[in-house]
Design a protein around this motif. Structure first.
Motif, short mmCIF file in Angstrom:
data_model
loop_
_atom_site.label_atom_id
_atom_site.label_comp_id
_atom_site.label_asym_id
_atom_site.label_seq_id
_atom_site.Cartn_x
_atom_site.Cartn_y
_atom_site.Cartn_z
N ALA A 87 42.33 -4.36 -14.39
CA ALA A 87 41.89 -5.41 -13.48
C ALA A 87 41.08 -4.84 -12.33
O ALA A 87 40.09 -5.45 -11.88
N ALA A 88 41.47 -3.67 -11.83
CA ALA A 88 40.74 -3.06 -10.72
C ALA A 88 39.33 -2.69 -11.14
O ALA A 88 38.36 -2.94 -10.39
N LEU A 89 39.17 -2.12 -12.33
CA LEU A 89 37.84 -1.77 -12.81
C LEU A 89 37.03 -3.03 -13.12
O LEU A 89 35.84 -3.10 -12.81
N GLN A 90 37.69 -4.01 -13.71
CA GLN A 90 36.99 -5.26 -14.01
C GLN A 90 36.43 -5.88 -12.73
O GLN A 90 35.30 -6.39 -12.71
N SER A 91 37.21 -5.82 -11.65
CA SER A 91 36.77 -6.39 -10.38
C SER A 91 35.52 -5.68 -9.86
O SER A 91 34.58 -6.33 -9.37
N LEU A 92 35.47 -4.35 -9.99
CA LEU A 92 34.30 -3.59 -9.55
C LEU A 92 33.07 -3.95 -10.38
O LEU A 92 31.95 -4.06 -9.85
N ILE A 93 33.26 -4.16 -11.67
CA ILE A 93 32.14 -4.50 -12.55
C ILE A 93 31.63 -5.90 -12.25
O ILE A 93 30.41 -6.15 -12.23
N LEU A 94 32.55 -6.83 -12.00
CA LEU A 94 32.16 -8.22 -11.75
C LEU A 94 31.33 -8.38 -10.48
O LEU A 94 30.64 -9.39 -10.31
N GLU A 95 31.37 -7.40 -9.59
CA GLU A 95 30.51 -7.45 -8.40
C GLU A 95 29.04 -7.47 -8.80
O GLU A 95 28.20 -7.99 -8.06
N HIS A 96 28.72 -6.92 -9.97
CA HIS A 96 27.33 -6.80 -10.41
C HIS A 96 26.95 -7.87 -11.43
O HIS A 96 25.77 -8.20 -11.54
N VAL A 97 27.93 -8.37 -12.18
CA VAL A 97 27.66 -9.39 -13.21
C VAL A 97 28.74 -10.47 -13.11
O VAL A 97 29.61 -10.59 -13.98
N PRO A 98 28.72 -11.25 -12.03
CA PRO A 98 29.84 -12.17 -11.74
C PRO A 98 30.07 -13.25 -12.79
O PRO A 98 31.17 -13.81 -12.85
N THR A 99 29.07 -13.55 -13.61
CA THR A 99 29.25 -14.61 -14.62
C THR A 99 29.51 -14.06 -16.01
O THR A 99 29.66 -14.83 -16.96
N ALA A 100 29.58 -12.76 -16.15
CA ALA A 100 29.74 -12.16 -17.47
C ALA A 100 31.21 -12.09 -17.87
O ALA A 100 32.11 -12.09 -17.03
N GLU A 101 31.44 -12.05 -19.18
CA GLU A 101 32.77 -11.75 -19.70
C GLU A 101 32.93 -10.24 -19.74
O GLU A 101 32.11 -9.53 -20.35
N VAL A 102 33.95 -9.74 -19.08
CA VAL A 102 34.14 -8.30 -18.93
C VAL A 102 35.41 -7.87 -19.66
O VAL A 102 36.49 -8.40 -19.41
N THR A 103 35.25 -6.91 -20.56
CA THR A 103 36.37 -6.34 -21.30
C THR A 103 36.52 -4.88 -20.92
O THR A 103 35.55 -4.12 -20.95
N VAL A 104 37.72 -4.49 -20.54
CA VAL A 104 38.01 -3.11 -20.15
C VAL A 104 39.03 -2.53 -21.12
O VAL A 104 40.07 -3.14 -21.37
N VAL A 105 38.69 -1.37 -21.69
CA VAL A 105 39.57 -0.72 -22.65
C VAL A 105 39.72 0.75 -22.26
O VAL A 105 38.94 1.29 -21.48
N HIS A 106 40.74 1.39 -22.80
CA HIS A 106 40.89 2.83 -22.62
C HIS A 106 39.72 3.53 -23.33
O HIS A 106 39.27 3.09 -24.38
N ASP A 107 39.24 4.63 -22.75
CA ASP A 107 38.04 5.26 -23.31
C ASP A 107 38.23 5.77 -24.73
O ASP A 107 37.27 5.89 -25.49
N THR A 108 39.46 6.05 -25.12
CA THR A 108 39.67 6.47 -26.50
C THR A 108 39.45 5.32 -27.49
O THR A 108 39.19 5.57 -28.67
N ARG A 109 39.52 4.09 -27.02
CA ARG A 109 39.18 2.95 -27.90
C ARG A 109 37.71 3.02 -28.29
O ARG A 109 37.35 2.64 -29.42
N LEU A 110 36.87 3.49 -27.38
CA LEU A 110 35.45 3.66 -27.72
C LEU A 110 35.27 4.75 -28.77
O LEU A 110 34.39 4.64 -29.64
N ILE A 111 36.08 5.81 -28.68
CA ILE A 111 36.02 6.88 -29.68
C ILE A 111 36.29 6.30 -31.06
O ILE A 111 35.55 6.55 -32.02
#
Length: 304
Positions: A87-111
């Protein structure tokens, strides 16, 4: 964690993918499935930098990628261990794209996604180390990723630190520097092993010592037995992380390996493959693309 807004098929929207590591943030802008822009800036991981620095670096990467028309953001980051972290990271991202859907995952999920695996185990062997897995029901488990003060066994930092310890042990027992010690002193730019103590504790930082892992790999490739022993121990510890996750989830793969030394060091790959195979873990994949490109797979998966 993600917002509740439903999204159209990924071919029909503009998205931004972020891979937020300990030293850098790698971002891509996707127009449908096409990469329209790519950028790299400093880390936005608040376990490695201040919140203000993370905010600054996110501002840089969003400015480089552009925010017009962006309806989805998928961010993978280390240190996302709780819903509060996400939620903390999502909040920082939403400062730049307030209307976007934001999904935050652990970086190993990207791997795992970059290896095009819907389930399995992702292993990061880079500056730090961690294994994370997900089974076909969506159950998740992890092992490691505690940071260099508590763990990160088998990581590049761990290997670099072991090289320092090796040089100091030789010095303390009255032995002359061997192949590894001599090359380490040359790489660090000092003449005496005892000066390593002050250099190590003098604010050089974990990424500096992680970069010294290359000295150990070079010596191991040239037949230096203590260096090879360090790499063998690293491979064993990394395999143990994967085995821990496999046991928790009751799965046997696939195992997708990312991170700098996991992708670029053939000796580690050879020893890791042998160790995983001995534990009954097959289908081992070493990434051939940067983890951030796993965002395309995640977007397709979420639309399925």
């Amino acid at each position: 964690m993600q917002s509740s807004t439903s999204a159209p098929h990924p071919d029909q929207f503009t998205a931004i993918g972020l891979d937020i590591g300990g030293s850098k943030t790698h971002g891509i802008r996707l127009e449908g499935q096409t990469v329209a822009a790519e950028a790299v800036t400093g880390s936005a991981n608040v376990q490695n930098v201040t919140t203000e620095q993370a905010r600054h670096n996110l501002a840089e990467i969003f400015a480089a990628l552009g925010t017009d028309g962006v309806s989805r953001v998928v961010a993978g980051s280390g240190g996302v261990d709780t819903a509060q972290d996400a939620a903390a990271l999502q909040s920082l991202i939403l400062e730049h794209v307030p209307t976007a859907e934001v999904t935050v995952v652990h970086d190993t999920r990207l791997i795992l996604a970059a290896g095009e695996a819907p389930s399995g185990i992702g292993l990061i062997a880079g500056t730090g180390s961690v294994a994370w897995g997900m089974d076909q029901t969506g159950a998740q488990a992890r092992s490691g990723g505690w940071g260099y003060l508590l763990g990160d066994e088998g990581s590049a930092y761990w290997i670099g630190r072991e090289a320092v310890r090796h040089a100091l042990r030789l010095h303390d027992t009255g032995q002359q520097p061997d192949r590894l010690s001599a090359e380490l002193l040359l790489a660090v730019g000092i003449e005496s092993p005892d000066a390593l103590i002050a250099r190590f504790h003098g604010g050089t930082g974990r990424r500096y010592w992680a970069s010294m892992a290359r000295v150990v790999f070079d010596a191991a490739q040239e037949g230096h037995a203590p260096s090879r022993s360090i790499i063998a121990t690293a491979a064993r510890d990394l395999a143990s992380l994967v085995a821990d996750v496999a046991a928790q989830l009751g799965i046997s793969g696939p195992v997708v390996v990312g991170g700098g030394i996991g992708v670029h060091q053939p000796l580690l790959q050879e020893l890791l493959t042998a160790g995983l195979s001995a534990r009954g873990l097959g289908d081992i994949r070493f990434l051939t693309q940067d983890p951030v490109f796993g965002v395309r797979y995640l977007l397709q998966d979420s639309a399925a």
